[in-house]
Design a protein around this motif. Structure first.
Motif, PDB file in Angstrom:
ATOM      1  N   UNK A 189     131.968   0.497   8.349  1.00  0.00           N
ATOM      2  CA  UNK A 189     131.615  -0.802   8.925  1.00  0.00           C
ATOM      3  C   UNK A 189     132.561  -1.228  10.039  1.00  0.00           C
ATOM      4  N   UNK A 190     133.504  -0.342  10.382  1.00  0.00           N
ATOM      5  CA  UNK A 190     134.446  -0.657  11.447  1.00  0.00           C
ATOM      6  C   UNK A 190     135.632  -1.480  10.998  1.00  0.00           C
ATOM      7  N   UNK A 191     135.802  -1.655   9.686  1.00  0.00           N
ATOM      8  CA  UNK A 191     136.938  -2.408   9.167  1.00  0.00           C
ATOM      9  C   UNK A 191     138.155  -1.494   9.038  1.00  0.00           C
ATOM     10  N   UNK A 192     139.330  -2.052   9.309  1.00  0.00           N
ATOM     11  CA  UNK A 192     140.559  -1.270   9.240  1.00  0.00           C
ATOM     12  C   UNK A 192     140.870  -0.911   7.789  1.00  0.00           C
ATOM     13  N   UNK A 193     141.061   0.378   7.529  1.00  0.00           N
ATOM     14  CA  UNK A 193     141.453   0.848   6.211  1.00  0.00           C
ATOM     15  C   UNK A 193     142.962   1.020   6.130  1.00  0.00           C
ATOM     16  N   UNK A 194     143.553   1.623   7.167  1.00  0.00           N
ATOM     17  CA  UNK A 194     145.008   1.783   7.229  1.00  0.00           C
ATOM     18  C   UNK A 194     145.440   1.745   8.691  1.00  0.00           C
ATOM     19  N   UNK A 195     146.553   1.063   8.994  1.00  0.00           N
ATOM     20  CA  UNK A 195     147.000   0.954  10.380  1.00  0.00           C
ATOM     21  C   UNK A 195     147.664   2.235  10.868  1.00  0.00           C
ATOM     22  N   UNK A 196     147.811   2.345  12.176  1.00  0.00           N
ATOM     23  CA  UNK A 196     148.566   3.456  12.755  1.00  0.00           C
ATOM     24  C   UNK A 196     150.042   3.303  12.390  1.00  0.00           C
ATOM     25  N   UNK A 197     150.717   4.430  12.236  1.00  0.00           N
ATOM     26  CA  UNK A 197     152.159   4.436  12.000  1.00  0.00           C
ATOM     27  C   UNK A 197     152.809   5.437  12.940  1.00  0.00           C
ATOM     28  N   UNK A 198     154.107   5.233  13.191  1.00  0.00           N
ATOM     29  CA  UNK A 198     154.818   6.158  14.075  1.00  0.00           C
ATOM     30  C   UNK A 198     156.289   6.240  13.693  1.00  0.00           C
ATOM     31  N   UNK A 199     156.814   7.445  13.786  1.00  0.00           N
ATOM     32  CA  UNK A 199     158.244   7.713  13.666  1.00  0.00           C
ATOM     33  C   UNK A 199     158.687   8.352  14.978  1.00  0.00           C
ATOM     34  N   UNK A 200     159.793   7.888  15.534  1.00  0.00           N
ATOM     35  CA  UNK A 200     160.255   8.396  16.828  1.00  0.00           C
ATOM     36  C   UNK A 200     161.735   8.747  16.745  1.00  0.00           C
ATOM     37  N   UNK A 213     151.893  -0.071  13.285  1.00  0.00           N
ATOM     38  CA  UNK A 213     151.468  -0.708  14.522  1.00  0.00           C
ATOM     39  C   UNK A 213     150.485  -1.830  14.197  1.00  0.00           C
ATOM     40  N   UNK A 214     150.602  -2.919  14.942  1.00  0.00           N
ATOM     41  CA  UNK A 214     149.785  -4.101  14.680  1.00  0.00           C
ATOM     42  C   UNK A 214     148.433  -4.027  15.367  1.00  0.00           C
ATOM     43  N   UNK A 215     148.263  -3.016  16.200  1.00  0.00           N
ATOM     44  CA  UNK A 215     147.031  -2.829  16.946  1.00  0.00           C
ATOM     45  C   UNK A 215     147.361  -2.160  18.255  1.00  0.00           C
ATOM     46  N   UNK A 216     146.370  -1.946  19.119  1.00  0.00           N
ATOM     47  CA  UNK A 216     146.630  -1.380  20.437  1.00  0.00           C
ATOM     48  C   UNK A 216     147.592  -2.244  21.244  1.00  0.00           C
ATOM     49  N   UNK A 217     148.280  -1.600  22.201  1.00  0.00           N
ATOM     50  CA  UNK A 217     149.254  -2.297  23.025  1.00  0.00           C
ATOM     51  C   UNK A 217     148.587  -3.324  23.930  1.00  0.00           C
ATOM     52  N   UNK A 218     149.149  -4.530  23.941  1.00  0.00           N
ATOM     53  CA  UNK A 218     148.710  -5.598  24.841  1.00  0.00           C
ATOM     54  C   UNK A 218     149.918  -6.135  25.593  1.00  0.00           C
ATOM     55  N   UNK A 219     149.746  -6.370  26.874  1.00  0.00           N
ATOM     56  CA  UNK A 219     150.818  -7.002  27.656  1.00  0.00           C
ATOM     57  C   UNK A 219     150.869  -8.497  27.360  1.00  0.00           C
ATOM     58  N   UNK A 220     149.705  -9.110  27.224  1.00  0.00           N
ATOM     59  CA  UNK A 220     149.606 -10.533  26.899  1.00  0.00           C
ATOM     60  C   UNK A 220     148.753 -10.682  25.644  1.00  0.00           C
ATOM     61  N   UNK A 221     149.214 -11.485  24.694  1.00  0.00           N
ATOM     62  CA  UNK A 221     148.416 -11.758  23.510  1.00  0.00           C
ATOM     63  C   UNK A 221     148.895 -11.022  22.276  1.00  0.00           C
ATOM     64  N   UNK A 222     148.221 -11.287  21.170  1.00  0.00           N
ATOM     65  CA  UNK A 222     148.561 -10.708  19.879  1.00  0.00           C
ATOM     66  C   UNK A 222     147.685  -9.484  19.630  1.00  0.00           C
ATOM     67  N   UNK A 223     148.295  -8.320  19.358  1.00  0.00           N
ATOM     68  CA  UNK A 223     147.481  -7.110  19.144  1.00  0.00           C
ATOM     69  C   UNK A 223     146.631  -7.205  17.883  1.00  0.00           C
ATOM     70  N   UNK A 224     145.467  -6.606  17.936  1.00  0.00           N
ATOM     71  CA  UNK A 224     144.571  -6.564  16.786  1.00  0.00           C
ATOM     72  C   UNK A 224     143.705  -5.313  16.897  1.00  0.00           C
ATOM     73  N   UNK A 225     143.304  -4.794  15.769  1.00  0.00           N
ATOM     74  CA  UNK A 225     142.538  -3.544  15.749  1.00  0.00           C
ATOM     75  C   UNK A 225     141.052  -3.781  15.986  1.00  0.00           C
ATOM     76  N   UNK A 226     140.465  -2.842  16.698  1.00  0.00           N
ATOM     77  CA  UNK A 226     139.022  -2.705  16.799  1.00  0.00           C
ATOM     78  C   UNK A 226     138.700  -1.230  16.565  1.00  0.00           C
ATOM     79  N   UNK A 227     137.655  -0.966  15.830  1.00  0.00           N
ATOM     80  CA  UNK A 227     137.321   0.412  15.459  1.00  0.00           C
ATOM     81  C   UNK A 227     137.163   1.293  16.696  1.00  0.00           C
ATOM     82  N   UNK A 228     137.672   2.523  16.603  1.00  0.00           N
ATOM     83  CA  UNK A 228     137.512   3.486  17.698  1.00  0.00           C
ATOM     84  C   UNK A 228     137.441   4.886  17.119  1.00  0.00           C
ATOM     85  N   UNK A 229     137.259   5.852  18.001  1.00  0.00           N
ATOM     86  CA  UNK A 229     137.093   7.242  17.596  1.00  0.00           C
ATOM     87  C   UNK A 229     138.335   7.741  16.853  1.00  0.00           C
ATOM     88  N   UNK A 230     138.142   8.789  16.042  1.00  0.00           N
ATOM     89  CA  UNK A 230     139.241   9.356  15.263  1.00  0.00           C
ATOM     90  C   UNK A 230     140.193  10.170  16.129  1.00  0.00           C
TER      91      UNK A 230
END
Length: 254
Positions: A189-200, A213-230
């Motif tokens: 249904x496009x709902x977030x099951x698990x967020x992206x994670x990263x180790x650097x 990660x709170x969502x895709x990178x935004x220069x302005x505003x609060x990040x939020x997820x929208x469903x996208x390809x795997x």
């Protein structure tokens, strides 16, 4: 009195005999009982030096050409950046580049160098960015004696997580990023099951420790997820600075 003492002893004996209070006997097993041999672990030959790709890596830049990349502008024309002496350099104002191949969960190795001629300050100095899935930015910036907001400095997850330390090398010297990225998961249904994670790891120093990660990178505003390809292409940003790159390789983890 004798009856009371006898009763107490019997009660105590019952508690001691109870499985809840009895000490479990140690189960003696042979060492082989906790050993397993399948599935067999895949053999991968590591690079002879740490910066060289292992045998199962996909090499996205080996110093010779940008055939694994295209312009990020409409039309997918060849990547317009300059290749020479085993490196490639951002050509300012030509637009970013993206990988031809798409990726999800990955291990990535990147080497980059800020310009030796120092121009500007803050975000205007040696700026670029490596975007996982074209959406999640690992910041590239000359943060050597260069003050800026901490969640926008080198090795930050841009506008989300500052690095644990500043491990930046001086302009002209080569920096390395070794990153483990796990893509976000969405349900049908496009709902977030698990967020992206990263180790650097930046120049051998842990700077992002499995952060969410709170969502895709935004220069302005609060990040939020929208469903996208795997799986989606990588993106390297043209931010107007002549940042150099070399030795880029990736291992698919999914």
């Amino acid at each position: 009195m004798r009856f009371s003492l006898l009763s107490a002893a019997m009660v105590a004996g019952c508690f001691m005999a109870s499985p809840l209070f009895a000490q479990q006997e140690e189960v003696k097993l042979p060492p082989q009982a906790t050993e397993f041999y399948t599935p067999v672990v895949k053999k991968v030959t590591p690079g002879k030096e740490n910066h060289l790709p292992p045998a199962d890596a996909i090499v996205l830049f080996d110093g010779s050409n940008l055939n694994a990349w295209v312009s990020d502008r409409p039309g997918s024309s060849p990547a317009p950046w300059k290749v020479e002496n085993g490196t490639f350099t951002v050509v300012p104002r030509t637009g970013g580049i993206r990988s031809k191949e798409s990726f999800g969960d990955v291990q990535v190795h990147i080497e980059w160098s800020a310009p030796t001629v120092i121009k500007g300050t803050g975000q205007g100095r040696g700026n670029s960015g490596f975007f996982f899935m074209g959406k999640y930015e690992l910041q590239i910036l000359d943060s050597y004696d260069n003050e800026t907001y901490t969640n926008g400095m080198a090795a930050s997850i841009y506008k989300q997580h500052p690095p644990l330390v500043n491990a930046m090398r001086a302009p002209g010297e080569w920096n390395t990023y070794d990153a483990i990225f796990k893509a976000p998961r969405f349900d049908s249904n496009g709902m977030l099951v698990s967020p992206a994670t990263i180790t650097v790891i930046h120049n051998g120093v842990l700077v992002q420790n499995n952060v969410e990660l709170k969502g895709p990178t935004l220069y302005i505003g609060i990040p939020h997820y929208e469903a996208h390809e795997a799986a989606l292409p990588f993106h390297i940003q043209d931010h107007g600075d002549e940042v150099k790159f070399r030795n880029i390789w990736v291992r698919k983890l999914d």
